[in-house]
Design an enzyme around this catalytic site. Structure first.
Site, PDB file in Angstrom:
ATOM      1  CB  SER A  25      -1.472  -4.710   1.930  1.00 48.95           C
ATOM      2  OG  SER A  25      -2.828  -4.216   1.658  1.00 48.95           O
ATOM      3  CG  HIS A  52      -3.675  -6.609  -1.213  1.00 45.98           C
ATOM      4  ND1 HIS A  52      -3.624  -6.879   0.344  1.00 45.98           N
ATOM      5  CD2 HIS A  52      -3.764  -7.901  -1.774  1.00 45.98           C
ATOM      6  CE1 HIS A  52      -3.566  -7.998   0.454  1.00 45.98           C
ATOM      7  NE2 HIS A  52      -3.456  -9.043  -0.775  1.00 45.98           N
ATOM      8  CG  ASP A 144      -3.076 -11.778   1.756  1.00 39.78           C
ATOM      9  OD1 ASP A 144      -3.066 -13.018   1.955  1.00 39.78           O
ATOM     10  OD2 ASP A 144      -3.237 -11.229   0.660  1.00 39.78           O
TER      11      ASP A 144
END
Length: 360
Positions: A25, A52, A144
């Site tokens: 991310s 992401h 995540d």
């Protein structure tokens, strides 16, 4: 999950291929470049990447990674067959999943408020490849990847996280370290060589921990990530109902337990970790404060306009009452504004700071 995919875990034993799944991310692109730079052109494994990014803008990540190393990186198409020696990057706003020995590119329910989801990819890899899966968590905020990495470990795969001291944002690696038994903790610059060595070595034997209940849950959740329809597929069997509601759709949330970790799914299919749920709830509270403030400001303007109209018509006493109420609405709007914008307001930045202090 299709009937074909329902036997994917057993069928994969016929293949020699391994799979490497990577999640990143914030700060993750630099780490990804370092990782792929060391991977050889003849890598006997497919590499799948979730990073992401903004959902509605084209991604140049495949070309960036292709230039960084010897492997070609692409955005795959739905149904494409996995090939060794290729990097598959999740397209914006699409989940990247493995079904049998094929790639699924789907716009299923968001997980941890993201699509693509690291956890969704990792779970599908754990289900299909079992002990032949290698999961990697790189730099990123929040958590995540933790749940998916737990699934990979649970079914006998290898777990790797970027050394938090080497990550630009350490929340994702630290979360995984706190909740999953991690096999390797390395800097991004050493990760490619480690992965090559792991793939060259024989895969571990299927773990005794590879129980049917976990595989059934992974099959169900991969199917939900693929095309939703969670309630009809039996999402309520994953755990107990909670008093919480989904910040995405306001559906009732079900508590899912994974070892020491707890996460949530709603009956429409959205998945949330505890941190993601907290962020979603706080964000929703702030949005509703802004709605209240806007409504009060509109009321003040309307009351003022009505007072002016009454004054014009010679009804000064009634006009005065409307103007007093307009001032009251304006005062209440300022109070809400001070609450939302004040230094003590509960918001995303405050939660990030608290998480950083907890993990330091």
């Amino acid at each position: 999950m299709s009937a074909r995919n329902a036997v994917g875990f057993a069928e994969v034993a016929m293949f020699s291929s391994r799979v490497v799944v990577v999640g990143a991310s914030a700060g993750g692109i630099a780490s990804l470049i370092e990782l792929v730079r060391q991977l050889p052109a003849d890598l006997p494994a497919a590499v799948l990447v979730v990073q992401h990014l903004a959902p509605h803008h084209p991604s140049d990540l495949p070309s960036i990674l292709s230039r960084a190393g010897a492997l070609e990186a692409v955005h795959p198409v739905d149904g494409e067959t996995l090939r060794d020696g290729r990097i598959y990057v999740a397209p914006p706003d699409r989940h990247l999943l493995i079904e049998d020995h094929h790639i699924a590119v789907k716009r299923g329910p968001k997980e941890n408020r993201f699509r693509p989801s690291v956890d969704a990819l990792f779970r599908s890899a754990a289900y299909t490849f079992g002990e032949r899966a290698i999961g990697v968590v790189l730099s990123g905020a929040l958590d995540d990847g933790t749940s998916g990495l737990w699934s990979i470990k649970r079914l006998g795969g290898v777990t790797i996280v970027q050394d938090p001291a080497d990550a630009q944002f350490d929340s994702m690696p630290v979360s995984a370290l706190e909740q999953v038994e991690i096999d390797h903790i390395v800097a991004a610059g050493a990760m490619g060589k480690l992965i090559s060595a792991l793939i060259a070595a024989p895969a571990a034997q299927a773990s005794d921990k590879s129980d049917d209940d976990v595989r059934k849950r992974l099959a169900l959740e991969t199917s939900i990530s693929s095309n939703g329809d969670a309630f009809a597929k039996g999402v309520t069997d994953l755990g107990d109902y909670t008093p919480f509601t989904c910040p995405e759709c306001e559906g009732v949330l079900i508590r899912v337990k994974e070892g020491r970790n707890v996460r949530f799914r709603c009956h429409t299919g959205h998945g949330l970790s505890r941190e993601a749920l907290l962020y979603g709830v706080v964000e929703k509270v702030e949005m509703r404060y802004w709605d209240v403030m806007r409504s009060l400001e509109e009321a003040a303007m309307l009351l003022e306009e009505m007072g002016h109209t009454l004054d014009t018509n010679g009804e000064s006493r009634a006009a005065s009452r409307f103007r007093e109420n307009a001032k009251k609405a304006a005062r209440e709007s300022r109070q809400v504004r001070d609450l939302v914008l004040g230094d003590d307001a509960l918001g995303g930045d405050t939660l990030l700071e608290d998480a950083a202090r907890r993990r330091s």
